[in-house]
Enzyme design. Structure first.
Site, PDB file in Angstrom:
ATOM      1  N   LEU A  36       0.834  -1.215   0.000  1.00  0.00           N
ATOM      2  CA  LEU A  36       0.000   0.000   0.000  1.00  0.00           C
ATOM      3  C   LEU A  36       0.866   1.262   0.000  1.00  0.00           C
ATOM      4  CD1 LEU A  36      -2.945  -1.035   2.377  1.00  0.00           C
ATOM      5  CD2 LEU A  36      -2.855  -1.100  -0.122  1.00  0.00           C
ATOM      6  N   THR A 124       8.248  -5.083 -18.459  1.00  0.00           N
ATOM      7  CA  THR A 124       7.817  -4.000 -19.346  1.00  0.00           C
ATOM      8  C   THR A 124       8.651  -3.980 -20.627  1.00  0.00           C
ATOM      9  OG1 THR A 124       7.901  -1.588 -19.554  1.00  0.00           O
ATOM     10  CG2 THR A 124       9.311  -2.531 -17.892  1.00  0.00           C
ATOM     11  N   ASP A 125       8.049  -3.465 -21.700  1.00  0.00           N
ATOM     12  CA  ASP A 125       8.814  -3.299 -22.951  1.00  0.00           C
ATOM     13  C   ASP A 125       9.905  -2.241 -22.805  1.00  0.00           C
ATOM     14  OD1 ASP A 125       7.148  -1.060 -22.808  1.00  0.00           O
ATOM     15  OD2 ASP A 125       6.526  -1.136 -24.910  1.00  0.00           O
ATOM     16  N   GLU A 126       9.826  -1.434 -21.733  1.00  0.00           N
ATOM     17  CA  GLU A 126      10.806  -0.342 -21.598  1.00  0.00           C
ATOM     18  C   GLU A 126      12.224  -0.863 -21.364  1.00  0.00           C
ATOM     19  OE1 GLU A 126       9.451   3.058 -19.366  1.00  0.00           O
ATOM     20  OE2 GLU A 126       7.364   2.542 -19.724  1.00  0.00           O
ATOM     21  N   TYR A 149      13.895   3.611 -13.869  1.00  0.00           N
ATOM     22  CA  TYR A 149      12.798   2.629 -13.771  1.00  0.00           C
ATOM     23  C   TYR A 149      13.088   1.411 -14.634  1.00  0.00           C
ATOM     24  CZ  TYR A 149       8.401   0.404 -15.193  1.00  0.00           C
ATOM     25  OH  TYR A 149       7.433  -0.528 -15.510  1.00  0.00           O
ATOM     26  N   LYS A 153      13.874  -2.613 -13.740  1.00  0.00           N
ATOM     27  CA  LYS A 153      13.060  -3.726 -14.230  1.00  0.00           C
ATOM     28  C   LYS A 153      13.926  -4.726 -15.002  1.00  0.00           C
ATOM     29  CE  LYS A 153       9.103  -4.177 -14.024  1.00  0.00           C
ATOM     30  NZ  LYS A 153       8.239  -4.828 -12.983  1.00  0.00           N
ATOM     31  N   ASN A 178       2.438   0.008 -22.991  1.00  0.00           N
ATOM     32  CA  ASN A 178       1.691   0.915 -22.099  1.00  0.00           C
ATOM     33  C   ASN A 178       0.233   0.496 -21.936  1.00  0.00           C
ATOM     34  OD1 ASN A 178       4.078   2.492 -23.079  1.00  0.00           O
ATOM     35  ND2 ASN A 178       3.180   4.032 -21.723  1.00  0.00           N
ATOM     36  N   ASN A 248       2.018  10.888 -28.619  1.00  0.00           N
ATOM     37  CA  ASN A 248       1.349  11.478 -27.446  1.00  0.00           C
ATOM     38  C   ASN A 248       0.434  12.640 -27.823  1.00  0.00           C
ATOM     39  OD1 ASN A 248       2.712   9.684 -25.812  1.00  0.00           O
ATOM     40  ND2 ASN A 248       4.378  11.115 -25.351  1.00  0.00           N
TER      41      ASN A 248
END
Ligand code: NAD
Ligand code: TYD
Length: 335
Positions: A36, A124-126, A149, A153, A178, A248
């Site tokens: 949390l 993630t694809d990042e 980040y 990962k 995303n 975007n």
């Protein structure tokens, strides 16, 4: 009975996954293990509270004793818990390294110790870095993470693969593009822009706004994670994407149109440092080997998502009253 430890089940994707699994598999018990943090919200799962096949445990994945205690009786682990926002990782990478790397190590050790049958790492694809104008990420694309980040990962993914190779742990890694959908914390592009526009507030577009993301509905991602868990081959990586590339700025215009808001609400702000230009996923391996494909058309999913935020003003207000406003003033004040 299958008892699945889902970490991060109070976050955006984790809560959608817990709801999906409980609704579709009557033979599964879910233990939701979540610290949390600012992103974890018990209100994301009020509808499953009281379900006899659902248990919530408040705990931190970096806390070895808490993880070991939660692992008793668990047959499978699906690891969503993470610090997940690139902008926050640029401000302070410390929590990212701790939760995403050390937390994964603690979980892997406990999975080994308790003889867990299957472990799924939700990545993630990042981790693949940034694409130019053409090409797609495949599972063979070399890792080239560019943000704190994505670096955290990628480190976690490598650790999972090392445990699979060294100790024979049944483990798969999933890498998705995303996500959008209900219950997403309003710091990521779509929920931030929708909730701002609903209040006639400006939306901050980074740089020229021509960065491209491949959007997928969260339930398509959840079905992918489930398929990788049930049918994925140990040691393998599976990419998931929505086959829906949008710049975007184009997405921002679409949101303005759908909400009937003027273009004057666009505010161009300084670019994100090290901003990845384009992500796009080749998910033919998941289609071929897992029989998975994305099902939610983007415009339908986006309309439903907007309607969900419109119908859940109290959920948004409760979040925006927390640390959110202070954070965003700090983040965008100077831009
Ligand atoms: P989120 O930020 O909405 O939720 C993260 C959850 O993890 C929260 O409930 C939080 O309380 C919990 N958590 C954080 N640190 C913890 C800790 N130390 N111990 C226990 N729980 C902790 O994230 P999300 O968007 O739902 O992402 C979930 C996973 O999916 C992450 O691993 C992320 O890297 C991955 N992913 C996200 C996207 C996306 O578009 N959001 C895309 C691909 C992959
Ligand atoms: P985000 O939702 O943070 O996801 P990620 O960085 O993990 O892809 O951002 C999606 C894209 O939108 C990314 O190119 C950054 C951009 N963006 C903005 O232009 N303005 C914003 O306020 C945010 C949050 C993101």
């Amino acid at each position: 009975m299958t008892t699945v430890l889902v970490t991060g089940g109070c976050g955006f994707i984790g809560s959608n996954f817990v709801r999906h699994l409980l609704a579709t598999d009557p033979a599964v018990h879910v233990v939701n293990f979540d610290a949390l943090t600012y992103a974890g919200n018990l209100a994301n799962l009020t509808d499953v509270e009281g379900n006899p096949r659902y248990t919530f445990v408040k705990g931190d994945v970096t806390d070895r004793d808490a993880v070991r205690a939660a692992m008793k009786g668990v047959t499978d682990v699906i690891h969503f818990a993470a610090e997940s926002h690139v902008d926050r990782s640029i401000q302070d990478s410390g929590p990212f390294l701790k939760t995403n790397v050390i937390g994964t190590q603690v979980l892997l050790d406990a999975a080994r110790e308790f003889g867990v049958k299957k472990y799924v790492q939700v990545s993630t694809d990042e981790v693949y870095g940034s694409l130019g104008d053409t090409g797609l990420f495949t599972e063979e694309t070399p890792l080239h993470p560019n943000s704190p980040y994505s670096a955290s990962k990628a480190a976690a993914d490598l650790l999972v693969q090392a445990y699979q190779h060294t100790f024979g742990l049944h483990a798969v890694v999933t890498r998705c593009s995303n996500n959008y959908g209900p219950f997403q914390f309003p710091e990521k592009l779509i929920p931030l822009f929708v909730t701002n526009l609903l209040n006639d507030q400006q939306v901050p577009v980074y740089g020229d706004g021509m960065q491209v993301r491949d959007w997928i509905h969260v339930l398509d991602h959840c079905r992918g994670v489930e398929a990788a868990w049930r049918s994925g081959k140990s040691g393998e990586v599976y990419n998931f994407g929505g086959k829906c590339e949008k710049a975007n700025l184009h997405l921002t215009h679409l949101l303005l149109d759908l909400l009937g808001k003027p273009k004057s609400l666009i505010k161009y702000v300084a670019d994100r440092p090290g901003h990845d230009r384009r992500y796009a996923i080749d998910c033919t391996k998941a289609e071929r080997e897992l029989g998975w494909q994305p099902l939610v058309p983007f415009e339908t999913g986006l309309r439903e998502t907007i309607e969900w935020y419109q119908a859940n003003a109290a959920w948004i207000a409760a979040i925006k009253n927390k640390d959110y406003l202070a954070y965003y003033e700090k983040q965008y004040g100077g831009r």
